[in-house]
Design an enzyme around this catalytic site. Sequence first.
Site, PDB file in Angstrom:
ATOM      1  N   TYR A   1      63.888   9.829 -25.538  1.00 21.42           N
ATOM      2  CA  TYR A   1      63.211   9.895 -26.845  1.00 21.42           C
ATOM      3  C   TYR A   1      63.644   8.742 -27.753  1.00 21.42           C
ATOM      4  O   TYR A   1      62.813   8.006 -28.269  1.00 21.42           O
ATOM      5  CB  TYR A   1      63.477  11.241 -27.535  1.00 21.42           C
ATOM      6  CG  TYR A   1      62.765  11.331 -28.871  1.00 21.42           C
ATOM      7  CD1 TYR A   1      61.389  11.519 -28.937  1.00 21.42           C
ATOM      8  CD2 TYR A   1      63.466  11.204 -30.070  1.00 21.42           C
ATOM      9  CE1 TYR A   1      60.727  11.584 -30.158  1.00 21.42           C
ATOM     10  CE2 TYR A   1      62.812  11.267 -31.290  1.00 21.42           C
ATOM     11  CZ  TYR A   1      61.445  11.467 -31.334  1.00 21.42           C
ATOM     12  OH  TYR A   1      60.784  11.520 -32.553  1.00 21.42           O
TER      13      TYR A   1
ATOM     14  N   SER B   1      61.025   6.751 -35.445  1.00 23.62           N
ATOM     15  CA  SER B   1      62.021   7.764 -35.840  1.00 23.62           C
ATOM     16  C   SER B   1      63.346   7.075 -36.129  1.00 23.62           C
ATOM     17  O   SER B   1      63.640   6.022 -35.550  1.00 23.62           O
ATOM     18  CB  SER B   1      62.222   8.766 -34.695  1.00 23.62           C
ATOM     19  OG  SER B   1      63.321   9.614 -34.961  1.00 23.62           O
TER      20      SER B   1
HETATM   21  N1  LIG Z   1      59.455  16.200 -36.943  1.00 22.46           N
HETATM   22  C1  LIG Z   1      60.461  15.324 -36.925  1.00 22.46           C
HETATM   23  O1  LIG Z   1      61.615  15.661 -37.265  1.00 22.46           O
HETATM   24  C2  LIG Z   1      60.193  13.890 -36.550  1.00 22.46           C
HETATM   25  C3  LIG Z   1      61.152  12.934 -36.890  1.00 22.46           C
HETATM   26  C4  LIG Z   1      60.940  11.606 -36.572  1.00 22.46           C
HETATM   27  C5  LIG Z   1      59.795  11.234 -35.920  1.00 22.46           C
HETATM   28  N2  LIG Z   1      58.870  12.172 -35.573  1.00 22.46           N
HETATM   29  C6  LIG Z   1      57.661  11.715 -34.890  1.00 22.46           C
HETATM   30  O2  LIG Z   1      56.538  12.108 -35.635  1.00 22.46           O
HETATM   31  C7  LIG Z   1      55.401  12.168 -34.781  1.00 22.46           C
HETATM   32  C8  LIG Z   1      54.617  13.420 -35.073  1.00 22.46           C
HETATM   33  O3  LIG Z   1      55.415  14.533 -34.741  1.00 22.46           O
HETATM   34  P1  LIG Z   1      55.467  15.853 -35.639  1.00 22.46           P
HETATM   35  O4  LIG Z   1      56.845  15.974 -36.152  1.00 22.46           O
HETATM   36  O5  LIG Z   1      54.349  15.909 -36.576  1.00 22.46           O
HETATM   37  O6  LIG Z   1      55.344  16.945 -34.475  1.00 22.46           O
HETATM   38  P2  LIG Z   1      54.213  18.027 -34.126  1.00 22.46           P
HETATM   39  O7  LIG Z   1      53.973  18.916 -35.302  1.00 22.46           O
HETATM   40  O8  LIG Z   1      54.684  18.643 -32.861  1.00 22.46           O
HETATM   41  O9  LIG Z   1      52.913  17.163 -33.874  1.00 22.46           O
HETATM   42  C9  LIG Z   1      52.730  16.409 -32.694  1.00 22.46           C
HETATM   43  C10 LIG Z   1      51.289  15.990 -32.611  1.00 22.46           C
HETATM   44  O10 LIG Z   1      51.108  15.164 -31.445  1.00 22.46           O
HETATM   45  C11 LIG Z   1      50.027  15.688 -30.663  1.00 22.46           C
HETATM   46  N3  LIG Z   1      50.276  15.440 -29.251  1.00 22.46           N
HETATM   47  C12 LIG Z   1      51.356  15.800 -28.524  1.00 22.46           C
HETATM   48  N4  LIG Z   1      51.182  15.460 -27.240  1.00 22.46           N
HETATM   49  C13 LIG Z   1      49.960  14.879 -27.148  1.00 22.46           C
HETATM   50  C14 LIG Z   1      49.208  14.345 -26.073  1.00 22.46           C
HETATM   51  N5  LIG Z   1      49.659  14.358 -24.806  1.00 22.46           N
HETATM   52  N6  LIG Z   1      47.979  13.822 -26.341  1.00 22.46           N
HETATM   53  C15 LIG Z   1      47.492  13.825 -27.603  1.00 22.46           C
HETATM   54  N7  LIG Z   1      48.160  14.322 -28.657  1.00 22.46           N
HETATM   55  C16 LIG Z   1      49.380  14.853 -28.434  1.00 22.46           C
HETATM   56  C17 LIG Z   1      49.994  17.182 -30.976  1.00 22.46           C
HETATM   57  O11 LIG Z   1      48.694  17.723 -30.800  1.00 22.46           O
HETATM   58  P3  LIG Z   1      48.193  18.599 -29.531  1.00 22.46           P
HETATM   59  O12 LIG Z   1      49.319  19.477 -29.102  1.00 22.46           O
HETATM   60  O13 LIG Z   1      46.996  19.336 -30.054  1.00 22.46           O
HETATM   61  O14 LIG Z   1      47.815  17.596 -28.493  1.00 22.46           O
HETATM   62  C18 LIG Z   1      50.331  17.177 -32.473  1.00 22.46           C
HETATM   63  O15 LIG Z   1      49.197  16.937 -33.235  1.00 22.46           O
HETATM   64  C19 LIG Z   1      55.930  12.054 -33.346  1.00 22.46           C
HETATM   65  O16 LIG Z   1      55.697  10.750 -32.863  1.00 22.46           O
HETATM   66  C20 LIG Z   1      57.420  12.308 -33.513  1.00 22.46           C
HETATM   67  O17 LIG Z   1      58.170  11.666 -32.503  1.00 22.46           O
HETATM   68  C21 LIG Z   1      59.028  13.490 -35.884  1.00 22.46           C
END
Ligand SMILES: NC(=O)c1ccc[n+]([C@@H]2O[C@H](COP(=O)([O-])OP(=O)(O)OC[C@H]3O[C@@H](n4cnc5c(N)ncnc54)[C@H](OP(=O)(O)O)[C@@H]3O)[C@@H](O)[C@H]2O)c1
Length: 254
Positions: free
Chosen positions: A147, A135
Amino acid sequence: MSPDRRTALITGASSGIGAAFVRRLAVDHDVLVLVARDETRLRQWEQRVPATVEVLAADLATPEGRAAVEARVAQGVDTLVNNAGLGLSGPFVGHDIETLQHQLDVNVTSVLRLTHAALPPMIARGSGAVINVSSVAGFFGSRSAGYGASKAWVTTFSEGLAIALNGTGVRVQALCPGFVRTEFHERAGMDVGSRTGPLWLDADRVVSDSLADLARGRVVSVPSLTYKILVGVIDLMPRRVTGAVLRRFDRRDR
Ligand SMILES: NC(=O)c1ccc[n+]([C@@H]2O[C@H](COP(=O)([O-])OP(=O)(O)OC[C@H]3O[C@@H](n4cnc5c(N)ncnc54)[C@H](OP(=O)(O)O)[C@@H]3O)[C@@H](O)[C@H]2O)c1
């Protein structure tokens, strides 16, 4: 890992950026191993993508969940996407230690362990790719502390690996997006308003930038010009100045 059956393993494949990786990697991989806790959501991919889908429901916050995924990764995958992760809203001291440990285990420990399991077969074969979803929050400190620090680890880890793997044929990337429209903020309990404007990116665009950067050999991928400029400016600022600016703008809840 068979030369004629290209396999990708994607963690956090049930929503957001992980789902965008599923859609895109289904185009040039034969087998997709999909990891998350919600098995029902993962199974929906079976009807949606042309690739063969293997569902691996696992909680990456637990040693058992990580061990199951490590065992699958160690069988050999061509592409590993360490994407699962979570944020927490509010200041560090507002969270109990188990919640913070849970975040560290998903955001950092699983990335460490799955990468370690994936690399030996990749190196033996002389090809493969590991994409670690980090990120822009990893480039500076913020009030949630845990984070940003977890993402700083993911970026620095990936940069170090890229040096260690130079010449092996295995590529590594730290994907560092800014705000992306996913379930991330809602799950973290953050109120981010309408999620419009130049700072908000679509997950599919983030993934297409990531894969274009991977093809170019770029180790740190920052999608969109706006965030490239932002990160470039932060890089140029002395740390004490960045810290002072962030402290000035972060005056909520005092
Ligand atoms: N959205 C943003 O603005 C943003 C910005 C920068 C970086 N990121 C990074 O992008 C990545 C993906 O996030 P996203 O934005 O796509 O968010 P999201 O829509 O909330 O997706 C998160 C994913 O991680 C899985 N997950 C969460 N906890 C878990 C666990 N304990 N075991 C296995 N799977 C788990 C969730 O699936 P389940 O709940 O089914 O387990 C879901 O598929 C993350 O690493 C986040 O830090 C996001």
